[in-house]
Design an enzyme around this catalytic site. Structure first.
Site, short mmCIF file in Angstrom:
data_model
loop_
_atom_site.label_atom_id
_atom_site.label_comp_id
_atom_site.label_asym_id
_atom_site.label_seq_id
_atom_site.Cartn_x
_atom_site.Cartn_y
_atom_site.Cartn_z
N LYS A 167 0.75 -1.26 0.03
CA LYS A 167 0.00 0.12 0.13
C LYS A 167 0.79 1.32 0.22
O LYS A 167 0.36 2.21 -0.86
CB LYS A 167 -0.86 -0.02 1.19
CG LYS A 167 -2.02 -1.10 1.14
CD LYS A 167 -2.76 -1.18 2.50
CE LYS A 167 -3.90 -2.28 2.37
NZ LYS A 167 -4.87 -2.07 1.33
N GLU A 256 -9.51 -4.03 1.64
CA GLU A 256 -9.24 -5.53 1.29
C GLU A 256 -9.49 -6.23 2.62
O GLU A 256 -8.91 -6.18 3.64
CB GLU A 256 -7.83 -5.55 0.75
CG GLU A 256 -7.60 -4.81 -0.43
CD GLU A 256 -5.92 -4.80 -0.89
OE1 GLU A 256 -5.04 -5.35 -0.15
OE2 GLU A 256 -5.90 -4.41 -2.03
N CYS A 289 -5.77 -14.37 3.77
CA CYS A 289 -7.15 -14.13 3.43
C CYS A 289 -7.50 -14.60 2.00
O CYS A 289 -8.53 -15.08 1.70
CB CYS A 289 -7.21 -12.53 2.79
SG CYS A 289 -5.91 -11.96 1.86
N GLU A 462 -6.71 -2.84 -5.89
CA GLU A 462 -5.21 -2.13 -5.76
C GLU A 462 -4.46 -2.96 -6.71
O GLU A 462 -5.00 -4.18 -7.15
CB GLU A 462 -4.66 -2.04 -4.34
CG GLU A 462 -5.48 -1.25 -3.59
CD GLU A 462 -4.81 -0.67 -2.15
OE1 GLU A 462 -3.71 -0.95 -1.99
OE2 GLU A 462 -5.66 -0.44 -1.19
P1 NAD Z 1 -8.69 -6.35 12.00
O1 NAD Z 1 -9.77 -5.60 11.23
O2 NAD Z 1 -9.11 -6.45 13.54
O3 NAD Z 1 -7.46 -5.13 12.07
C1 NAD Z 1 -6.96 -4.76 11.03
C2 NAD Z 1 -6.11 -3.30 11.22
O4 NAD Z 1 -7.06 -2.61 11.56
C3 NAD Z 1 -5.16 -3.57 12.89
O5 NAD Z 1 -4.10 -2.80 12.39
C4 NAD Z 1 -6.16 -2.81 13.72
O6 NAD Z 1 -5.32 -2.33 14.54
C5 NAD Z 1 -6.84 -1.75 12.79
N1 NAD Z 1 -8.25 -1.48 13.39
C6 NAD Z 1 -8.91 -2.15 14.18
N2 NAD Z 1 -10.07 -1.49 14.66
C7 NAD Z 1 -9.91 -0.20 14.02
C8 NAD Z 1 -10.68 0.91 13.95
N3 NAD Z 1 -11.73 1.19 14.70
N4 NAD Z 1 -10.31 2.02 13.51
C9 NAD Z 1 -8.97 2.00 12.61
N5 NAD Z 1 -8.19 0.81 12.53
C10 NAD Z 1 -8.63 -0.12 13.39
O7 NAD Z 1 -8.17 -7.53 11.17
P2 NAD Z 1 -6.92 -8.48 11.46
O8 NAD Z 1 -7.62 -9.30 12.64
O9 NAD Z 1 -5.68 -7.80 12.02
O10 NAD Z 1 -6.63 -9.12 10.17
C11 NAD Z 1 -7.42 -10.41 9.86
C12 NAD Z 1 -8.21 -9.92 8.72
O11 NAD Z 1 -7.73 -9.20 7.75
C13 NAD Z 1 -9.11 -11.13 8.13
O12 NAD Z 1 -10.39 -11.01 7.91
C14 NAD Z 1 -8.30 -11.25 6.73
O13 NAD Z 1 -8.99 -11.98 5.92
C15 NAD Z 1 -8.00 -9.77 6.38
N6 NAD Z 1 -7.24 -9.85 5.24
C16 NAD Z 1 -7.36 -9.63 4.04
C17 NAD Z 1 -6.45 -9.38 2.98
C18 NAD Z 1 -6.90 -9.00 1.65
O14 NAD Z 1 -6.01 -8.46 0.95
N7 NAD Z 1 -8.25 -9.10 1.37
C19 NAD Z 1 -5.23 -9.55 3.48
C20 NAD Z 1 -4.83 -9.95 4.70
C21 NAD Z 1 -5.70 -9.87 5.70
#
Ligand code: NAD
Length: 491
Positions: A167, A256, A289, A462
């Site tokens: 990103k 994503e 993911c 992206e």
């Molecule tokens: P998450 O949504 O809990 O957290 C992701 C990020 O968001 C972290 O840095 C977290 O601190 C931040 N965050 C959490 N709450 C927030 C808020 N209220 N405001 C702003 N930021 C906030 O996800 P996770 O558990 O860390 O990751 C797993 C998820 O990510 C799975 O669902 C997975 O499928 C997805 N994922 C998707 C891709 C893709 O490219 N599509 C790639 C990797 C992971």
């Protein structure tokens, strides 16, 4: 730089934010714990509103000069940034294996080279963004891709370095400045990335890093009205919150999100190849993911395929991610392990049959055994929800018409895999609704190609030009072919 660096297996890394070209510590901290052995790796600064304000202010002030450099002017900075990542390949591998449980071997051969490419490739590609023209009889439209401003980048824990660079690379190459919010369960490689930005001489404020919890630091960041873009990778629940918050300020978001992708095995598939690829869905302990976690297998070959997969799974080496031979590593966090276990227990209570695995793995406290569940119904929770652990489901089908609808049978629509005779697999792939689908393969990514999902798997694409479409403001400069005569009358 702060003196308070921590040592993780011989690698020195800062626990602090990186704001305006220097390290900034917080009074509040959170613990960074290794999934390998639950060892406390260090206390990490936790960003408060003041840190978010400072980072966004710094990025806003740095933006005009960085944007004015143009793609050519930014290229040497970003090349040095990529080189600095390469010089630290070993350190990145050490840190991400310790704080996220990612295999060292995967870091060395996949993640670190990809991270370098994410920065260098987009910096080169940005050169071709300028001066697109559309000629009509009336005018020449000179279509510009202008930098948008300050970009918030928010990443999850399952692949922190890869996603931060995926990103930040195009965002910076397009002339934006970046505030990266690292994942709190795996904060260390993002910190080392800030060292690389500093070593590369990126001007203060061009690349900033905030550490902290999502609900606190992340929420404060996405609420900032000065942002031009938010690029988020993570869960659906967080994305909904971010999208609502960004809407208050009309800030465009790229989201994503999770997946529950199908892995289709047609009756004419090469079963050895299909089974070998299906075993890859357990990679990174299933915390991927884009993994095809729903095996949809033609009934005629289901038992032969399952037997081949079983033989491969039995040989998978569960162990310490630092060991070169390990194939299955720990789950990131005890909370995530309990979540995975809960899904499996509820599925079994509801009638699912465990073909293998189904419980924690004896190797260590935070390990879950590669698992395959069958005897399922489409509406079962385990079929519908993303588990994000080493758990696959198996359903069978009897015809092409039946299987083309099955991938769309959940709220997700990220990826997919289809094994079969190529023309047959292609015909199925064309009918399946999803963001991307691999034919007789898995995981081939190219920076020039679009990446993203449909439905609850995300909004936007992206990769390649799609990254620049998102990270830039498109401006049409219109130059008439004939001298323009101003007139109120259209006659
Ligand atoms: P998450 O949504 O809990 O957290 C992701 C990020 O968001 C972290 O840095 C977290 O601190 C931040 N965050 C959490 N709450 C927030 C808020 N209220 N405001 C702003 N930021 C906030 O996800 P996770 O558990 O860390 O990751 C797993 C998820 O990510 C799975 O669902 C997975 O499928 C997805 N994922 C998707 C891709 C893709 O490219 N599509 C790639 C990797 C992971």
């Amino acid at each position: 730089m702060s003196a308070s660096r921590i040592d993780v297996a011989g690698v020195s890394v800062s626990p602090d934010h990186y704001i305006d070209g220097r390290r900034v510590a917080s009074d509040d901290t959170f613990a960074c714990v290794s999934p390998i052995d639950q060892r406390h790796l260090g206390d990490i600064s936790s960003g408060a509103q003041a840190h978010v304000d400072a980072a966004v202010t710094s990025a806003s002030l740095a933006f005009p000069a960085w944007a004015a450099l143009g793609a050519e002017g930014r290229l040497p900075f970003l090349r040095r940034f990529a080189e600095a990542i390469g010089r630290r390949a070993d350190a990145f591998a050490t840190l991400e294996s310790h704080d996220a449980g990612v295999l060292r071997s995967r870091m060395a051969h996949g993640v670190v080279p990809s991270a370098m490419q994410n920065i260098a490739w987009f910096a080169e590609h940005a050169l071709s963004l300028q001066d697109r023209t559309i000629d009509t009889p009336q005018a020449r439209h000179w279509v510009r891709h202008d930098p948008a401003g300050v970009v918030a980048v928010i990443t999850p824990w399952n692949s922190p370095l890869l996603l931060a660079t995926w990103k930040s690379g195009p965002a910076l190459a397009a002339g934006n400045t970046v505030v990266l919010k690292a994942p709190e369960w795996a904060p260390l490689t993002s910190s080392l990335l800030a060292d690389c930005a500093q070593e590369a001489g990126l001007p203060p404020g061009v690349f900033n890093l905030l550490q902290g919890a999502g609900a606190l630091t992340g929420a404060a960041l996405v609420s900032d009205a000065r942002l031009a873009r938010i690029s988020f990778t993570g869960s659906v629940a967080t994305a909904k919150w971010i999208a609502k918050t960004a809407a208050e300020n009309l800030v465009p978001c790229s989201l994503e999100l999770g997946g529950k992708s199908a892995f289709i095995v047609l009756a004419d598939a090469d079963l050895d190849a299909a089974a070998a690829t299906a075993a890859l869905m357990y990679r990174n302990a299933g915390q991927v993911c884009l993994a095809g976690t729903r095996l949809l297998v033609h009934a005629d070959i289901a038992s032969a395929f399952t037997e081949k997969l079983r033989q491969i799974v039995e040989r998978l080496v569960v162990g310490d991610p630092r060991d070169a031979t390990t194939e299955i590593a720990p789950i990131i966090h005890m909370r995530q392990l309990e979540r995975v276990q809960g899904f499996v227990e509820r599925a079994v209570a509801g009638g699912a049959r465990v073909l293998w695995g189904g419980a924690r793995h004896r190797y260590g406290e935070q390990y879950f055994a590669p698992t395959l569940l069958t005897d399922l119904h489409q509406q079962d929770e385990i079929v519908q929800q993303e588990v994000f652990g080493p758990v696959l489901t198996l359903q069978t089908f009897a015809s092409d018409d039946e299987v083309v609808d099955m991938p769309s049978g959940t709220d997700y629509g990220l990826g997919g895999v289809c094994y079969g005779e190529e023309a047959h697999a292609m015909a199925i792939a064309q009918r399946v609704r999803t963001g991307f689908i691999w034919i007789n393969s898995f995981g081939i990514r190219d920076l020039a190609a679009p990446f993203g999902g449909i439905k609850r798997s995300g909004i936007g694409r992206e990769g390649g030009d799609w990254s620049f479409e998102f990270f830039c403001d498109v401006k049409d400069v219109v130059v008439p072919r004939q001298p323009f005569k101003a007139s109120f009358s259209h006659r």
